[in-house]
Design a protein around this motif. Structure first.
Motif, PDB file in Angstrom:
ATOM      1  N   CYS A  28      -4.600  -0.583  -1.286  1.00  0.00           N
ATOM      2  CA  CYS A  28      -3.709  -0.428  -2.439  1.00  0.00           C
ATOM      3  C   CYS A  28      -2.925  -1.705  -2.685  1.00  0.00           C
ATOM      4  O   CYS A  28      -2.723  -2.115  -3.839  1.00  0.00           O
ATOM      5  CB  CYS A  28      -2.775   0.751  -2.219  1.00  0.00           C
ATOM      6  N   VAL A  29      -2.521  -2.356  -1.597  1.00  0.00           N
ATOM      7  CA  VAL A  29      -1.713  -3.569  -1.727  1.00  0.00           C
ATOM      8  C   VAL A  29      -2.526  -4.664  -2.422  1.00  0.00           C
ATOM      9  O   VAL A  29      -2.051  -5.324  -3.346  1.00  0.00           O
ATOM     10  CB  VAL A  29      -1.238  -4.047  -0.327  1.00  0.00           C
ATOM     11  N   CYS A  32      -3.267  -3.813  -6.145  1.00  0.00           N
ATOM     12  CA  CYS A  32      -2.078  -4.028  -6.972  1.00  0.00           C
ATOM     13  C   CYS A  32      -1.894  -5.512  -7.248  1.00  0.00           C
ATOM     14  O   CYS A  32      -1.605  -5.923  -8.367  1.00  0.00           O
ATOM     15  CB  CYS A  32      -0.866  -3.456  -6.255  1.00  0.00           C
ATOM     16  N   ILE A  55       3.458  -2.535  -3.970  1.00  0.00           N
ATOM     17  CA  ILE A  55       3.294  -1.402  -3.044  1.00  0.00           C
ATOM     18  C   ILE A  55       3.087  -2.023  -1.669  1.00  0.00           C
ATOM     19  O   ILE A  55       2.422  -3.050  -1.558  1.00  0.00           O
ATOM     20  CB  ILE A  55       2.130  -0.478  -3.453  1.00  0.00           C
ATOM     21  N   PRO A  74       3.101   4.339   2.647  1.00  0.00           N
ATOM     22  CA  PRO A  74       3.064   3.412   1.498  1.00  0.00           C
ATOM     23  C   PRO A  74       4.329   3.596   0.666  1.00  0.00           C
ATOM     24  O   PRO A  74       4.707   4.734   0.364  1.00  0.00           O
ATOM     25  CB  PRO A  74       1.826   3.858   0.714  1.00  0.00           C
ATOM     26  N   CYS A 156       6.880  -2.433  -9.439  1.00  0.00           N
ATOM     27  CA  CYS A 156       5.765  -1.557  -9.796  1.00  0.00           C
ATOM     28  C   CYS A 156       6.009  -0.936 -11.170  1.00  0.00           C
ATOM     29  O   CYS A 156       7.102  -0.436 -11.453  1.00  0.00           O
ATOM     30  CB  CYS A 156       5.640  -0.457  -8.756  1.00  0.00           C
ATOM     31  N   CYS A 186      -3.646   1.049  -7.448  1.00  0.00           N
ATOM     32  CA  CYS A 186      -3.545   1.475  -6.043  1.00  0.00           C
ATOM     33  C   CYS A 186      -4.259   2.800  -5.823  1.00  0.00           C
ATOM     34  O   CYS A 186      -4.931   2.999  -4.815  1.00  0.00           O
ATOM     35  CB  CYS A 186      -2.081   1.574  -5.624  1.00  0.00           C
ATOM     36  N   CYS A 190      -7.590   3.466  -3.337  1.00  0.00           N
ATOM     37  CA  CYS A 190      -7.347   4.175  -2.083  1.00  0.00           C
ATOM     38  C   CYS A 190      -8.602   4.922  -1.630  1.00  0.00           C
ATOM     39  O   CYS A 190      -9.081   5.822  -2.330  1.00  0.00           O
ATOM     40  CB  CYS A 190      -6.182   5.150  -2.246  1.00  0.00           C
TER      41      CYS A 190
END
Lengths: 246, 461
Positions: A28-29, A32, A55, A74, A156, A186, A190
């Motif tokens: 996710c990081v 993003c 994130i 998270p 975000c 994100c 995932c």
């Protein structure tokens, strides 16, 4: 900061984060970072404690060796209904929109960093330096997202560009936005479906059902009454679950 | 208490205008030295604009550091003016007379300096005008009046306006005096500024009334300015160490502590630099030190109450914040220095008459107070941000960069230089106040002793 008009708005976006599913893989990081034109975090930025992670996956250790467990959580902007960052901004650079989102207007921001002090979740990021990308990565920037300049806050946005696109397409086709049609970067990245995004106003959406479940809680809400739109689903350990059921 | 020597009006004129009608030999070098530091400070600001705030030591979670500390520090110093000129004037304390103007002047320059710090520390200072001015009528976006950062310019702007008016009204009779003693461009400048002051009874009555009215109007500011500055911190529920209901009175009393101490520092400097021994007497230091004992002790009580309140909750992040602030290197060292310099050296020392009447002692103890008061703000701002909430993953620390240190030095030099420049063109001690005090003073026989007394305006008429 809930206005009466917001109650009747068509959408109220929210997210659930299933802590039980998170493996701490950081996909996710990275997603993003790529989607939202975040500056490249070099080693020096981490040393300066100025890295950008809209994130992030926080890792905590629980217990004593050998019975030790790694816990991942998270954390992203919680898009609070009672956001402590919003009233302190002198120029309305951050405010609550009518779809339950806490939005940041880069052009208005003068960089007092007061919002970042106000945020209990530490999810606001200040551009201390002018962000630079290596020449090879210039063409990789997402054309749908503003490249922020030095001296402004950012955070975000629930990938607002994707929300906008989905709504415009739905309007063009004369239909409603379907549940699951909008996926922030994100959520899309995932691998374990930890993150679920959707419309909290729709009682049949997946996110609504999850957040009404027994495991749902919100970060720091008991202490600060921030009313986040991001819900966390508590971890269920096998041994603890057996105890609970046994 | 003998507050001044009996001098003729001629002697008062000559002695108090010694820095205005003539240039003292040290003046040029002092101003030149300060000017170099001030220019270096402006260059540093230019460097910050050019490179960005990355050149500071700020990070995430410590978004505010020494620049905001220095802002609060100078707003605190500015309480000198209101304490001395408004409160002591309304309570008719005679010993205020020689220091009213210097205190008011310190207020004006420290407020200007304080106001520049939020600008310096903003990410985009060139857009800061958005803060206080409604900027885009067509889009209907106004400044957010819920934000303490909008209250700040309003409160400080009010105080600054009031102080400048106060300073100017009190300067009028002396401007008339200077006009009559100068030729050339300075004569034209003083003629313009003195607004036709001739010293007739109607003008005196209006000047006195204006002074009293301004004192009364400024009294609410005594409470409001530093309360509002404290709300920059106190209204932030997310920062456990800031979110305290006693911050407003705690900051106000701390501001008086540092402001009055700054006046003492300045009085000692005035006595040494311009040799005004006849006007600034040990008795004045004695009176201010007595006031400071009360103020300093009250402030220390607030410090203890604040600690007590924070331990009362027993919240994890609050305890972590206090642990960092009081027990961890280097904060523990700063905390001890803060307690010693802010309270444990100066206040017990002032209990002794010999200290209160010794100008070097008063000079160094008052400097000590302000070192302590700067550290107090620093120890509130930075450790509280470093231990904001229970997520230990985002806890951090901070150390100021050379750039930020330079801005602190700049602020001191800037205020000092402006004071010296002002003193070259206008008298720092009000001449008319001295003459008025002398006119009102008389002596009363009590038994065999002859005691100095003061005649009031009403009794004169």
């Amino acid at each position: 900061m809930v206005q009466p008009a917001q109650q009747i708005a068509a959408h109220h976006w929210g997210m659930t984060v299933d802590v039980d599913r998170c493996t701490g893989c950081q996909a996710c990081v990275v997603a993003c970072q790529a989607e939202n034109n975040l500056p490249i975090n070099l080693e020096e930025h981490f040393h300066q404690k100025r890295a950008f992670e809209w994130i992030r996956v926080e890792r905590y250790w629980e217990g004593e060796f050998p019975n030790i467990k790694a816990r991942f959580i998270p954390i992203l902007c919680q898009h609070c209904e009672n956001a402590p960052c919003e009233p302190v901004c002198p120029v309305y650079a951050t405010y609550h929109n009518d779809q339950g989102m806490n939005v940041q207007v880069y052009n208005r921001c003068v960089g007092t960093r007061y919002c970042a002090n106000g945020c209990p979740y530490q999810v606001r990021f200040f551009n201390y330096w002018e962000p630079v990308w290596p020449e090879a990565l210039r063409n990789q920037l997402n054309p749908d997202v503003t490249v922020r300049s030095r001296g402004v806050m950012e955070k975000c946005s629930f990938c607002v560009q994707r929300i906008r696109r989905a709504r415009i397409e739905a309007k063009r086709d004369g239909r409603a936005v379907a549940d699951g049609e909008i996926q922030p970067a994100c959520v899309q990245a995932c691998p374990t479906n930890t993150l679920v995004f959707g419309d909290l106003n729709d009682p049949n959406s997946k996110v609504s059902k999850l957040r009404n479940g027994r495991r749902a809680y919100r970060l720091l809400n008991d202490a600060l009454r921030t009313e986040p739109n991001v819900y966390y689903l508590a971890r269920v350990d096998n041994d603890e679950a057996e105890v609970a059921h046994g | 208490m003998q507050q001044h020597r009996e001098l003729s009006e001629q002697q008062i004129n000559v002695q108090l205008l010694n820095g205005t009608l003539a240039t003292p030999r040290w003046w040029k070098w002092a101003v030149l030295g300060l000017l170099i530091i001030v220019l270096a400070g402006f260059s540093t600001f230019g460097f910050m604009i050019n490179k960005g705030l990355g050149v500071t030591g700020l990070n995430r979670p410590v978004f505010w550091g020494t620049l905001i500390t220095t802002f609060v520090f100078w707003v605190g110093i500015s309480h000198a003016g209101i304490m001395i000129s408004a409160i002591l004037r309304l309570t008719q304390a005679e010993w205020r007379r020689p220091v009213t103007r210097a205190a008011e002047l310190l207020t004006v320059f420290s407020l200007i300096t304080a106001l520049s710090f939020p600008v310096i520390h903003a990410g985009r200072p060139w857009r800061i005008i958005y803060w206080i001015l409604p900027y885009d009528f067509s889009r209907g976006i106004w400044p957010n009046v819920r934000s303490p950062l909008v209250w700040d310019p309003a409160a400080i702007g009010t105080y600054l306006t009031g102080s400048i008016l106060f300073l100017y009204v009190a300067l009028l009779p002396d401007l008339g005096n200077l006009r009559d003693r100068t030729v050339g461009w300075r004569n034209r400048l003083y003629s313009l500024l003195s607004l036709g002051w001739r010293g007739n009874s109607r003008q005196w009555r209006m000047q006195t009334t204006a002074g009293i009215l301004l004192s009364a109007l400024m009294l609410p500011i005594f409470v409001s300015v530093h309360s509002i500055v404290s709300w920059d911190f106190a209204v932030t529920p997310s920062v456990e160490g800031w979110h305290s209901t006693i911050f407003a009175p705690y900051f106000v009393i701390g501001a008086v502590h540092s402001g009055v101490s700054a006046v003492v520092t300045m009085m000692a400097l005035m006595r040494w630099l311009w040799k005004w021994d006849n006007f600034i007497r040990p008795e004045h230091f004695d009176a201010l030190a007595r006031l400071l004992i009360v103020v300093g002790t009250a402030w220390f009580a607030f410090t203890l109450i604040e600690l007590l309140y924070s331990f009362y909750t027993l919240e994890a992040q609050e305890l972590a914040f206090r642990d960092m602030q009081i027990f961890q290197w280097p904060w523990a060292f700063l905390f001890i220095v803060f307690l010693i310099t802010g309270f444990f050296i100066p206040v017990p020392a002032w209990l002794f008459k010999r200290v209160r009447n010794s100008i070097p002692w008063m000079f160094w103890t008052s400097i000590s107070v302000n070192i302590g008061m700067w550290l107090e703000r620093f120890l509130i701002i930075v450790p509280a941000l470093s231990r904001k909430q229970p997520f230990v993953y985002t806890w951090g620390s901070y150390h100021p960069s050379l750039t930020e240190m330079m801005m602190i030095v700049w602020s001191l030099a800037f205020v000092g230089m402006n004071m010296l420049l002002f003193a070259r063109f206008f008298p720092l001690i009000p001449l008319f106040e001295q003459k008025e005090a002398q006119a009102f003073s008389s002596r009363i026989q009590i038994g065999r002793a002859s005691v100095p007394a003061v005649l009031r305006e009403q009794e004169q008429e």
